[in-house]
Every structure is written in structure tokens, then in C-alpha cells.
Design a protein around this motif. Structure first.
Motif, mmCIF file in Angstrom:
data_model
loop_
_atom_site.group_PDB
_atom_site.id
_atom_site.type_symbol
_atom_site.label_atom_id
_atom_site.label_comp_id
_atom_site.label_asym_id
_atom_site.label_seq_id
_atom_site.Cartn_x
_atom_site.Cartn_y
_atom_site.Cartn_z
ATOM 1 N N SER A 88 0.867 10.915 -6.072
ATOM 2 C CA SER A 88 0.621 9.486 -5.855
ATOM 3 C C SER A 88 0.057 8.832 -7.106
ATOM 4 O O SER A 88 0.465 7.726 -7.490
ATOM 5 C CB SER A 88 -0.341 9.298 -4.679
ATOM 6 O OG SER A 88 0.208 9.819 -3.484
ATOM 7 N N ALA A 105 0.856 -1.196 0.000
ATOM 8 C CA ALA A 105 0.000 0.000 0.000
ATOM 9 C C ALA A 105 0.884 1.235 0.000
ATOM 10 O O ALA A 105 1.810 1.352 0.807
ATOM 11 C CB ALA A 105 -0.920 0.009 1.220
ATOM 12 N N TYR A 106 0.571 2.152 -0.909
ATOM 13 C CA TYR A 106 1.359 3.374 -1.084
ATOM 14 C C TYR A 106 0.422 4.589 -1.035
ATOM 15 O O TYR A 106 -0.727 4.529 -1.469
ATOM 16 C CB TYR A 106 2.095 3.346 -2.423
ATOM 17 C CG TYR A 106 2.905 4.591 -2.733
ATOM 18 C CD1 TYR A 106 4.207 4.718 -2.296
ATOM 19 C CD2 TYR A 106 2.342 5.647 -3.447
ATOM 20 C CE1 TYR A 106 4.950 5.852 -2.572
ATOM 21 C CE2 TYR A 106 3.071 6.784 -3.727
ATOM 22 C CZ TYR A 106 4.377 6.889 -3.281
ATOM 23 O OH TYR A 106 5.089 8.019 -3.547
ATOM 24 N N GLY A 107 0.920 5.704 -0.516
ATOM 25 C CA GLY A 107 0.133 6.946 -0.478
ATOM 26 C C GLY A 107 0.627 7.860 0.623
ATOM 27 O O GLY A 107 1.494 7.506 1.427
ATOM 28 N N LYS A 151 -3.833 3.807 4.297
ATOM 29 C CA LYS A 151 -3.068 2.608 3.931
ATOM 30 C C LYS A 151 -3.198 1.533 5.008
ATOM 31 O O LYS A 151 -3.480 0.365 4.704
ATOM 32 C CB LYS A 151 -1.592 2.988 3.728
ATOM 33 C CG LYS A 151 -1.349 4.002 2.625
ATOM 34 C CD LYS A 151 0.110 4.309 2.465
ATOM 35 C CE LYS A 151 0.719 4.902 3.728
ATOM 36 N NZ LYS A 151 0.078 6.156 4.126
ATOM 37 N N THR A 152 -2.986 1.916 6.248
ATOM 38 C CA THR A 152 -3.052 0.943 7.341
ATOM 39 C C THR A 152 -4.456 0.375 7.475
ATOM 40 O O THR A 152 -4.636 -0.814 7.779
ATOM 41 C CB THR A 152 -2.607 1.610 8.653
ATOM 42 O OG1 THR A 152 -1.289 2.146 8.477
ATOM 43 C CG2 THR A 152 -2.583 0.612 9.794
ATOM 44 N N VAL A 191 -2.769 2.052 -4.239
ATOM 45 C CA VAL A 191 -2.445 3.454 -3.996
ATOM 46 C C VAL A 191 -3.638 4.100 -3.295
ATOM 47 O O VAL A 191 -4.772 4.054 -3.780
ATOM 48 C CB VAL A 191 -2.094 4.190 -5.308
ATOM 49 C CG1 VAL A 191 -3.204 4.075 -6.329
ATOM 50 C CG2 VAL A 191 -1.796 5.657 -5.046
ATOM 51 N N GLN A 192 -3.390 4.633 -2.119
ATOM 52 C CA GLN A 192 -4.423 5.297 -1.317
ATOM 53 C C GLN A 192 -4.332 6.802 -1.549
ATOM 54 O O GLN A 192 -3.231 7.378 -1.473
ATOM 55 C CB GLN A 192 -4.233 4.988 0.173
ATOM 56 C CG GLN A 192 -4.464 3.544 0.554
ATOM 57 C CD GLN A 192 -5.943 3.198 0.594
ATOM 58 O OE1 GLN A 192 -6.325 2.081 0.309
ATOM 59 N NE2 GLN A 192 -6.772 4.148 0.958
ATOM 60 N N HIS A 198 7.879 1.307 7.857
ATOM 61 C CA HIS A 198 7.322 0.425 6.835
ATOM 62 C C HIS A 198 7.126 -0.952 7.464
ATOM 63 O O HIS A 198 8.086 -1.552 7.971
ATOM 64 C CB HIS A 198 8.260 0.315 5.635
ATOM 65 C CG HIS A 198 8.659 1.646 5.072
ATOM 66 N ND1 HIS A 198 7.773 2.513 4.508
ATOM 67 C CD2 HIS A 198 9.882 2.247 5.002
ATOM 68 C CE1 HIS A 198 8.402 3.597 4.098
ATOM 69 N NE2 HIS A 198 9.694 3.463 4.391
ATOM 70 N N THR A 232 -6.588 -0.112 5.016
ATOM 71 C CA THR A 232 -6.787 -1.080 3.934
ATOM 72 C C THR A 232 -6.034 -2.374 4.204
ATOM 73 O O THR A 232 -6.557 -3.471 3.960
ATOM 74 C CB THR A 232 -6.326 -0.464 2.600
ATOM 75 O OG1 THR A 232 -7.132 0.688 2.323
ATOM 76 C CG2 THR A 232 -6.470 -1.448 1.459
ATOM 77 N N GLY A 278 3.591 6.653 5.200
ATOM 78 C CA GLY A 278 3.085 7.677 4.295
ATOM 79 C C GLY A 278 4.077 8.796 4.053
ATOM 80 O O GLY A 278 4.772 9.250 4.968
ATOM 81 N N ASP A 320 2.844 -2.552 4.307
ATOM 82 C CA ASP A 320 2.157 -1.281 4.624
ATOM 83 C C ASP A 320 3.228 -0.197 4.704
ATOM 84 O O ASP A 320 3.916 -0.060 5.720
ATOM 85 C CB ASP A 320 1.397 -1.402 5.947
ATOM 86 C CG ASP A 320 0.693 -0.102 6.317
ATOM 87 O OD1 ASP A 320 0.573 0.783 5.439
ATOM 88 O OD2 ASP A 320 0.283 0.052 7.483
#
Length: 694
Positions: A619, A387-389, A395-396, A604-605, A509, A398, A538, A535
């Protein structure tokens, strides 16, 4: 003494004379020059009054003459009236001054005459006599000043009288001039009237002559019209008959028109229905082709080994605030769920990804998109989902979710358990879990006895090129309860802090590594698949997050590692010979997932609010770049043999490390709180603990 007595007697005598003088009534002084001047003033005043009376008479005569003038002299009469009004005001002012002069003369007469000789005799004898003398002199001076003022007033009155004479002369001259102009205008008017009378007579004669000529022409035309009427009567009868026929036809025209309109409406309605049905059929075909194109595209991406990218937009929350900065800047395509639109600085920007989830999408909806990817782990494929953003984008949530609504991590393990149970009759599976975090470029074990101990990423010395982490703790899980215990155990050790952008901001991370080993009971085929759930911390702007001190150092390391990930993606996209995996612990740890032989998916969040559009734009651009990276088709890790023959395993490294509990390096105890002993007792490492390849 004799001299004093004499002076006293003289003083008494002077006082008696002074009292006698005061007791005498005031009267005209014989031979006084003021009385003569007053007489002269009276004479002049009487003359002025006579002249004024004459002037009034003349003015009245002028008024009578002016009133008899014609309307042409109305303006002159107004000016004369104004002059008369001013003259009356001047006369009234002069009369007031004359009355004031009379009153002043009367007051002067009422005053006692000066006693010059007495003052001279008493000047040296007594102070009281001196005072009386000074008072008499002052009164005399005052009388002289008043006489001078009266003389000045008299001069002014003479000047005003002279000016009134001059004004009267000018008015008389103007009246004479106006009379001459009036006579001249009267003569001109008579001449003009005479000329107009002649013109009128001449015009009447000419008009009478023209009228006679026109009358003759009219008579001639009338005779022609009479003859035409006699010839047009038959044609008129024909036209009347035609008109009656048309009138009868027009009476029936509304019925014909209504019938025609009904038929046209029916035809138009039928055509519209046909067009709608054709449109529905075309739309159905378009959607079917769109799904087919998307399916083919996904298959092509799978064959090429591209990194699949899905986007998830979090909903607007109360923490975003209110006002223009908290408005929604993200929109979606109603017909294509892979398109997302962003309004950045008033300009719309569109991005195409593999899938886009709106804020209304649930955790189950997101998991269904990655479900097929996760099940391939059982078949021996390596899978990586990260998960990126920006920070605070979700992210966490999701990846981990909440106990009531878990995320991808827990749902993935539950899915693996259900798949393992379905294949339990033919396959034997073992599932192990490890958890680590990269905090300030330091790799730490979240499930170990000393989570603060630094771990290193090593290259297997057997020449296979695989990476592993010596000393990373690995737990075997067999049920959902074991999963919950592992997640709780690892979550207590992860580093989170409060920032201005996120109340529980992840400062590291986090990596959840799931290894699935399976053996086919009938053929002896064994497979090894790994699922890396990452995860990422951010990205954040220090100015917005308000990071200071240790938070600032954490933000710097996070941004540095994410920048290194961007460099790796750029190198992979441009197919460079050297990919800088070792610039960061994060990219070095993800080298096997990003360098091929792995199925990789990025979530991608993004934040939808206006104030975060810059980070959202970055992003989404990064997601498009990641989507274009080709890693090659994933390879299945399957070999025939037994679990003990490590040299035949393609994925597992040949080198073996000691037990996790026998690590030489001890970690410092500062930074995070100690874990409960009960959790540690419940989670014992698997009997066969080994170093975990990444």
C-alpha cells in the motif's frame, strides 16, 4: 501251595537277617580299601601340616628380616605382606577342605557297610530285598564318588602345597637380590657422601676467599662514602630548605585548585548554555525551513497538479490478537510528519508522503488536512478524495465514520453548508447528492428505487469527452438532517459481509458524488463543482480472509479492479499515450478525476501489526507511485449565463436524459433487503432530476 509256603518262610528269614544287620552298630570293615586310603590321607595330611608349620616359621623369620630393612625396601615389604595374606587365605582354605574331608570320612564310617552276599541271595526271592539291595548299591556308589572327590581334593592340595614351595623359593631369591641391592646402594651412598663432603670443603674455601676480597672492596667503598657524606652535607641542607618551601606551597594548592575548577566550571556552563541556545535557534530555524519547504512543495504539487497522498495508521485492536504477529511494526519521524517507517522482515523501510497521521490522530485532524481541498469545490473545481488500503485497515471509518464521530463524507457536507450560508448574501447555491457502488464490476444506484439495477457509464455525444451515468438518482440536500437521511438510505443498500479479516468487510467500491452549483447574484457568474468521495473496497488475500463461494468471486473482482487502478497509475506516471481506464468500471468511472482538470487526494489506510506488513508495504509503495503522478492544474468551471443555457456549461454534458423514475431496465430483487418505505417518502428526488456526469 507248598512252594509258596516255602518262599514265605525264606522271606521271613531274610527279613529277620536284614533287621539284625540294621540293628548292628556301624564299624570298620575288615580289609576295606577305603580305610587304607583314609590312613594314607591322614599321613599325608600330617606331613602337610608339618610342612606348613615349617613354612610358617620361615615366613615369620622372613618377616623379622624384612622389618629390619631400610625404607628403600618398603615397597618390597608391601608385596611380601600381600603374598603372606594370600598364602594365609590359601592355608585357611586348605584347612577348611581338610576339615570337610575329615567330616566326610567320619560320615562314611558312620554308614553301614554294604551287604553284598545278602543282596545276591535275596535278589530273586523278594521285591523288598531287591529294593534294599538297590539302596545299598546306591549308597556304595555314592561312597565311591565321595572317595574319588576326596582323592581329587587331595591332588589339588598337593598341587597347592607345591606351588607354595615354589612361591617361598621365589620370595627367598627376591630377598637375597634385595639384600645385594641394598648393600650396593649403601656402598654408593657412602661414596656419594664422601664426594659431597669434599665438594663442600672446597666450596667453603672458595667462598671464604671471595668474601675476603669483597670485604676489602667494601672497606674501600666505605671510606669513599664517608668522604662523600662530608661533601654532601651542605647540599643536603639546601635541599631541606627547598623541600620545606615546596611543602608550604603544596598546602595552599587545594585552595588554588578549587578556585581554578570553579572558574573552569563557570566557563564550561556558559559555553554549554550558548551551545544549547544556538541549538534551539538552529532547531527553530530548521523547523521553520521545514514548514516553508513543505509549504513550497505543496504549492509546487498544486501547480503541477500532482495527486496529494496522506497516510493514516489505524491503532492496534483486540481483533489483531496477541503474540509476535500482533506487535507494532510502524514508527513515525518526530521532526517530520510526512515520513513513515515500516519494519518489514527485520529491515526498516521509509516512505515520504504529503502527510502521515498516527493512530492517535482524530477524525477532525484528518479532515482539517482535506478541508481546503473540499472548499475549493464551491469555487467551481472538481475534487476527488478516495481511500485506499487493505481490508480492515479503516477506510470506511475514515470516509464514513460513526454517528458519534463522523468521517470525511458527512464533515465535508457540513462544511459545504456552512460555507454556503456564509456566502448566502452574494451567492445562491444548490447542493445535490448521489451515491453508487461497483459490486462485481456492476455499477448500481444506492439511492434509486431499484438498487440492484445495472447502470452503464456513457460518453456524452456532444464531443466534450465527459462521462455520465444515465439514470443515476440525484437528491437535493438543504440541511444536516437531509445529509443523515441520505447516508442512512445509501448505507442500507451497500454490500458488506463477514470475513476472517473484517467483521463488516466492504464488498464493493462506494462513491458519494456531491454537486455544488452556484450563481453570483450581482454578476450572474455561475460555477459548477463536483466532489467525488470514494471508499474503495479493500485488497485482500484469499488465504487470509477465508473467502469462499460468492465471497471468493467478490474478492476476485475487487482485486481485479484495484489491479486495474494500479495499471492506470503506472501509465499516468510514465506518461504513456494510452491509459487503460476502460479495463475496469472503477477506473472508467474515475477517469475524469485521474485524467486532469481535477484536484485529487488519496488517503492510504495501513495496518500497523506485524502480520500485515506485506500488505502495508504494498500500500505504501503504491501511495508513493500515486504521489508522483502529475495531472496538471485544476480548472475552474465558471461561465456567465443562466442555468437554462446548458450549452454554455463547460462541465455539464449537452445531452439530457429522461427522469430517473422512467428508466427502462428493472433490477433483480435478490441480494439485499428492501428499504423502509418511510425513508423513501422522506427522500424525494429534486424537482429537476437529471443524469449525473461523473
Amino acid at each position: 501251595m507248598v512252594e509258596n509256603e516255602r518262599l514265605r518262610q525264606e522271606m521271613r528269614r531274610c527279613e529277620a537277617e536284614l533287621q539284625e544287620l540294621r540293628a548292628k552298630p556301624p564299624g570298620p570293615c575288615p580289609g576295606c580299601e577305603h580305610s587304607q586310603e583314609s590312613a594314607q590321607l591322614r599321613d599325608k595330611l600330617s606331613q602337610l601340616q608339618l610342612e606348613m608349620a615349617e613354612s610358617k616359621g620361615m615366613l615369620s623369620e622372613l618377616n623379622l628380616e624384612v622389618q629390619q630393612k631400610t625404607d628403600r625396601l618398603a615397597e618390597v615389604e608391601l608385596r611380601l605382606k600381600d603374598c603372606l595374606a594370600e598364602k594365609a587365605q590359601e592355608e585357611e582354605r586348605l584347612s577348611r577342605r581338610l576339615r570337610d574331608s575329615h567330616e566326610t570320612i567320619a560320615s562314611l564310617r558312620a554308614q553301614s557297610p554294604p551287604v553284598k552276599y545278602v543282596i545276591k541271595t535275596v535278589e530273586v526271592e523278594s521285591p523288598k530285598t531287591k529294593q534294599a539291595l538297590s539302596e545299598s548299591q546306591a549308597r556304595n556308589q555314592h561312597l565311591q564318588e565321595q572317595v574319588a572327590m576326596q582323592r581329587q581334593v587331595l591332588k589339588e592340595m598337593e598341587q597347592q602345597l607345591q606351588s607354595s614351595h615354589q612361591l617361598t623359593a621365589r620370595l627367598r631369591a627376591q630377598i637375597a637380590m634385595y639384600e645385594s641391592e641394598l648393600e650396593r646402594a649403601h656402598g654408593q651412598m657412602l661414596e656419594e657422601m664422601q664426594s659431597l663432603e669434599e665438594d663442600k670443603n672446597r666450596a667453603i674455601e672458595e667462598a671464604f676467599a671471595r668474601a675476603q676480597v669483597e670485604m676489602k672492596a667494601v672497606h674501600e667503598n666505605l671510606a669513599g662514602v664517608r668522604t662523600n657524606l662530608l661533601t654532601l652535607q651542605p647540599a643536603l641542607r639546601t635541599l631541606t630548605n627547598d623541600y620545606n618551601g615546596l611543602k608550604r606551597q603544596v598546602r595552599g594548592f587545594p585552595l588554588l585548585l578549587q578556585e581554578a575548577l570553579r572558574s573552569v566550571k563557570a566557563e564550561i556552563g556558559q559555553a554549554i548554555e550558548e551551545v544549547n541556545s544556538n541549538n534551539q535557534e538552529l532547531l527553530r530555524k530548521y523547523r521553520r525551513e521545514l514548514q516553508l519547504r513543505k509549504k513550497c512543495h505543496n504549492e509546487l504539487v498544486r501547480l503541477k497538479g500532482n495527486i496529494r497522498v496522506i497516510a493514516r495508521v489505524r491503532p492496534v485492536t483486540k481483533e489483531d490478537g496477541e503474540g509476535p504477529e500482533a506487535t507494532n511494526a510502524v514508527t513515525f519521524d518526530a521532526d517530520d510528519d510526512s515520513i513513515i517507517h515500516l519494519l518489514h522482515k527485520g529491515k526498516p523501510v521509509s516512505f515520504e508522503l504529503d502527510k502521515v497521521f498516527s493512530p492517535h490522530a482524530s477524525q477532525q485532524d484528518v479532515f482539517q488536512e482535506v478541508q481546503a481541498l473540499i472548499t475549493s469545490c464551491i469555487d467551481g473545481f472538481n475534487v476527488c478524495i478516495f481511500a485506499y488500503g487493505q481490508t480492515g485497515a479503516g477506510k470506511t471509518y475514515t470516509m464514513e465514520g460513526t454517528p458519534e464521530n463522523p468521517g470525511i463524507n458527512q464533515r465535508a457536507l457540513q462544511l459545504l453548508f456552512s460555507e454556503v450560508q456564509e456566502k448566502a448574501s452574494d451567492w445562491e447555491y444548490t447542493i445535490t447528492v448521489s451515491a453508487a457502488e461497483i459490486y462485481n464490476e456492476v455499477l448500481r444506484d444506492l439511492l434509486g428505487k431499484e438498487p440492484q439495477e445495472k447502470l452503464e457509464i456513457r460518453l456524452c455525444p456532444d464531443g466534450s469527452g465527459q462521462l455520465y451515468v444515465p439514470g443515476l438518482t440525484e437528491f437535493q440536500v438543504q440541511s444536516v438532517d437531509d445529509i443523515n437521511k441520505v447516508f442512512e438510505f445509501g448505507h442500507t443498500n451497500r454490500t458488506t459481509e463477514f470475513t476472517n479479516l473484517n467483521e463488516h468487510s466492504s464488498r464493493s467500491h462506494a462513491l458519494l458524488i456531491v454537486t455544488v452549483r452556484g450563481v453570483d447574484c450581482s454578476t450572474g457568474l455561475r460555477t459548477t463543482g463536483k466532489l467525488n468521495l470514494v471508499d474503495l473496497a479493500g485488497s485482500e488475500r484469499v488465504g487470509k480472509s477465508g473467502a469462499e463461494g460468492s465471497r471468493l468471486r467478490e474478492a476476485q473482482h475487487i482485486n481485479k479492479s484495484l489491479s486495474a487502478l494500479g495499471d492506470v497509475i503506472a501509465a499516468l506516471r510514465s506518461r504513456q499515450g494510452h491509459v487503460p481506464f476502460r479495463n475496469s468500471k472503477l477506473t472508467y468511472l474515475l477517469q475524469d478525476s485521474l485524467s486532469g482538470d481535477s484536484k485529487t487526494l488519496m488517503v492510504v489506510q495501513v495496518s500497523p501489526v506485524e502480520k500485515n506488513t506485506s500488505e502495508t508495504l504494498y500500500s505504501l509503495k503504491f501511495a508513493e507511485r500515486v504521489r508522483s503522478v502529475e495531472l496538471g492544474p485544476g480548472l475552474r468551471r465558471a461561465e456567465l449565463g443562466s442555468w437554462s443555457s446548458q450549452e454554455h456549461l463547460e462541465w455539464e454534458p449537452a445531452c439530457q436524459m429522461p427522469q430517473p423514475s422512467a428508466r427502462a431496465h428493472s433490477a433483480p430483487s435478490s441480494g439485499t433487503s428492501s428499504r423502509p418505505g418511510s425513508i423513501r417518502r422522506k427522500l424525494q428526488p429534486s424537482g429537476r432530476s437529471r443524469p449525473l456526469p461523473v
